[in-house]
Design an enzyme around this catalytic site. Structure first.
Site, PDB file in Angstrom:
ATOM      1  N   HIS A   1     -17.416   9.283   2.631  1.00 38.26           N
ATOM      2  CA  HIS A   1     -18.324   8.346   1.566  1.00 38.26           C
ATOM      3  C   HIS A   1     -17.057   8.779   0.129  1.00 38.26           C
ATOM      4  CE1 HIS A   1     -19.553   5.237  -0.923  1.00 38.26           C
ATOM      5  NE2 HIS A   1     -20.762   5.209  -0.900  1.00 38.26           N
TER       6      HIS A   1
ATOM      7  N   CYS B   1     -20.016   2.679  -5.913  1.00 30.11           N
ATOM      8  CA  CYS B   1     -19.142   3.498  -5.034  1.00 30.11           C
ATOM      9  C   CYS B   1     -18.401   1.717  -4.742  1.00 30.11           C
ATOM     10  CB  CYS B   1     -20.461   3.456  -3.823  1.00 30.11           C
ATOM     11  SG  CYS B   1     -21.553   4.181  -4.239  1.00 30.11           S
TER      12      CYS B   1
ATOM     13  N   HIS C   1     -20.563  -1.677   4.315  1.00 27.12           N
ATOM     14  CA  HIS C   1     -20.580  -0.725   3.479  1.00 27.12           C
ATOM     15  C   HIS C   1     -20.688   0.772   4.658  1.00 27.12           C
ATOM     16  CE1 HIS C   1     -20.575   1.343  -0.643  1.00 27.12           C
ATOM     17  NE2 HIS C   1     -21.946   2.109  -0.118  1.00 27.12           N
TER      18      HIS C   1
END
Length: 618
Positions: free
Chosen positions: A457, A263, A419
């Protein structure tokens, strides 16, 4: 240490569930309620152009409802009837299983318990004794129904000759074209000014191209009775976005590739571009990521890990009955009581230049990216669980900021882009890290944003969402609130941090820096130091004379006009993606070789390289 070139950000572009990144429209959609009406109307026009809506101001609610996180729409897959194959074992029990079938559908190797009897020229009868397992095509309701999709009606593959490209590569072409157009400087001007080997491209995806035109088709075609094509294998690779940017958009021949860090992949690639510019290996770096993971196979994998917010878990969070309707807009709830992240598709790009080239060309400076720090977690119990490496990346990012800006600006002039995935583990661990690191550096009330509440995401592109949105926040002077939550969870650390459900206005001239934080599966932690346009201008004015600065500002006026024209053209629908297929291909005859310099297609490449280990020269 001698004078180093400062990597400045001179363009941004791409597409996400919030719409188009260039022109700062994406953040305007996220913080829509905080925008003045003229800004709202321009953002509606930008979204309407993407969605094929001729009267966007009259269809405001439709546009708002069909952007950001929402129920998965049918162009991806039918969440109420996902296709799959049910195992279907049979047992003859003394009575054979028998059926007729066309000869062409018989397997090449006939199982030993099959008896084949011709019934016509084209058909046979199959008689099966004993056990036989079949796969029966059927449907089932999908457990996860929320995702952040590109705005409804926007199909990037229809905007150019996509030739069965995977969706992630279609998004790459359109995002890179948008970024190139928003640069406001003709690309050929840069190619003629910068040596061929001093333009870097680093772009990729965390998981590769997984739809039916890439790895998905490669892996399952034979299992569903279809043919594997020659495109599946090469188009599925993780670094293919950078290859497409080089080969079909920019025509560049410098350093290239993709560093995959789960990620955090965008920040890993930004680190490569920064390193090239600071070391003098490149004067321009094109950095990006594209991810298109809204497929049932991919989502099932994350759901099996317990990572995705399912309908069942969302209902349990809100105390709803099994048949109650869910508000999918609130599926992702960073730092609140939550149950998992929401998957998303996005393609985000930036262009970095060294400060000297940017000054010479009059490039618009949206900020600077001096540092990205990457650290692993050390030994791990769960490969997907968070660890201690993020303490190191965050601490180093703040230490670098302090070294550049001093204690006062560090403590009072920054913000942190969390995040903020929306998982229970993340809310605990990341808030603890941010709180402790802020306290160690004497920061009180550090503003925290968590954009995944809007954008979901997007895996490898997620930190790209954060980077480009930060640039747009400085443009608008707004920090989007975490609007999908009602309150912070009890186990979230809040000391030294300033969370907000509401949008917050701020003075961009008083903002100095942002820390972009990203945490990837496997212990791939990355934190970036970004400097605001205001502080970057102040720094450059220390390096360049007053006359040089006046010359830069004069040259920048034309660049800003070109950027405005790009935005207008995108809204009007007159700008097409750049896609040079079979164009300007260079061959052996285009290379001229000399002992100290070579020329490729008329572009110089220096071969007079210094010995970096001169003290050991033989």
């Amino acid at each position: 240490m001698g004078r180093q070139r400062l990597p400045v950000i001179v363009s941004l572009g791409g597409f996400s569930g919030a719409g188009r990144t260039s022109g700062h429209h994406g953040v305007a959609r996220m913080a829509y309620g905080a925008m003045a009406r003229p800004t709202q109307e321009r953002t509606l026009s930008a979204l309407g152009a993407m969605m094929g809506i001729a009267d966007p101001l009259d269809r405001e609610q439709y546009i708002l409802d069909h952007t950001l996180i929402r129920r998965i729409e049918s162009q991806h897959f039918d969440v109420d009837a996902v296709l799959w194959n049910q195992r279907f074992p049979t047992e003859s029990n003394g009575h054979p299983v028998t059926f007729d079938i066309e000869r062409r559908h018989l397997p090449d190797d006939i199982p030993p318990n099959w008896k084949i009897t011709p019934t016509s020229v084209t058909h046979v009868n199959v008689n099966i004794q004993g056990q036989q397992e079949f796969l029966l095509p059927t449907e089932r309701e999908f457990e996860v129904k929320a995702a952040c999709q590109l705005p409804t009606g926007y199909e990037p593959g229809k905007l150019y000759a996509s030739r069965s490209h995977p969706r992630g590569l279609q998004m790459t072409v359109c995002a890179a074209s948008d970024t190139l157009g928003y640069l406001g400087i003709d690309w050929e001007t840069i190619r003629q000014k910068v040596p061929a080997d001093q333009i870097s491209v680093y772009a990729g995806s965390a998981m590769g191209q997984l739809d039916n035109f890439g790895a998905g088709g490669l892996l399952k075609s034979r299992y569903i009775g279809k043919r594997v094509t020659s495109k599946y294998c090469p188009l599925s690779l993780v670094e293919m976005p950078s290859d497409f940017i080089n080969g079909y958009i920019l025509g560049t021949m410098g350093s290239t590739g993709a560093t995959a860090g789960a990620c955090a992949s965008f920040l890993y690639n930004m680190k490569n571009g920064i390193a090239d510019i600071r070391a003098g290996r490149a004067r321009v770096a094109f950095v990006g990521a594209a991810e298109a993971p809204i497929h049932p196979e991919v989502m099932e994998g994350y759901y099996a890990m317990g990572a995705l917010a399912s309908d069942k878990e969302l209902r349990a969070l809100d105390g709803l009955d099994a048949g109650a309707e869910l508000d999918y807009r609130r599926a992702c709830r960073p730092f609140s009581n939550n149950c998992g992240f929401t998957i998303a598709e996005s393609a985000q790009m930036i262009i970095l230049m060294d400060d000297e080239l940017a000054m010479e060309l009059g490039a618009t400076i949206f900020g600077a990216a001096p540092e990205v720090f990457v650290n692993a977690d050390g030994f791990k119990k769960s490969i997907s669980g968070p660890g201690v490496g993020n303490y190191i990346t965050m601490g180093r990012a703040l230490a670098a900021t302090r070294a550049m800006l001093g204690e006062d600006l560090l403590r009072h002039g920054g913000m942190v882009q969390a995040h903020g995935t929306g998982t229970p583990q993340n809310r605990v661990t990341e808030s603890e890290i941010m709180s402790r690191v802020a306290g160690a550096f004497g920061i009180e009330q550090w503003p925290v944003t968590a954009l995944k509440c809007y954008l979901g995401h997007s895996l490898g592109a997620a930190s790209g969402d954060q980077v480009t949105a930060t640039l747009s926040m400085w443009a608008h002077g707004v920090l989007p609130g975490i609007t999908t939550i009602e309150e912070l969870a009890a186990d979230v650390s809040t000391e030294h941090l300033a969370f907000s459900r509401e949008h917050r206005h701020f003075d961009p001239e008083q903002s100095a820096y942002a820390i972009i934080n990203s945490k990837g599966f496997g212990g791939n932690n990355a934190s970036a130091t970004m400097l605001s346009p205001a502080i970057t201008r102040r720094m450059l004015q220390q390096r360049y004379s007053a006359e040089e600065w006046r010359n830069y500002e004069a040259a920048n006026e034309k660049v800003r006009e070109a950027q405005h024209d790009h935005d207008e053209g995108m809204i009007a629908g007159t700008r097409e993606p750049v896609y040079h297929f079979d164009y300007g291909v260079l061959l052996d005859g285009d290379v001229d070789l000399g002992p100290r310099q070579m020329s490729v297609g008329g572009l110089p490449v220096n071969l007079d390289l210094p010995n970096p280990f001169d003290d050991m020269k033989l």
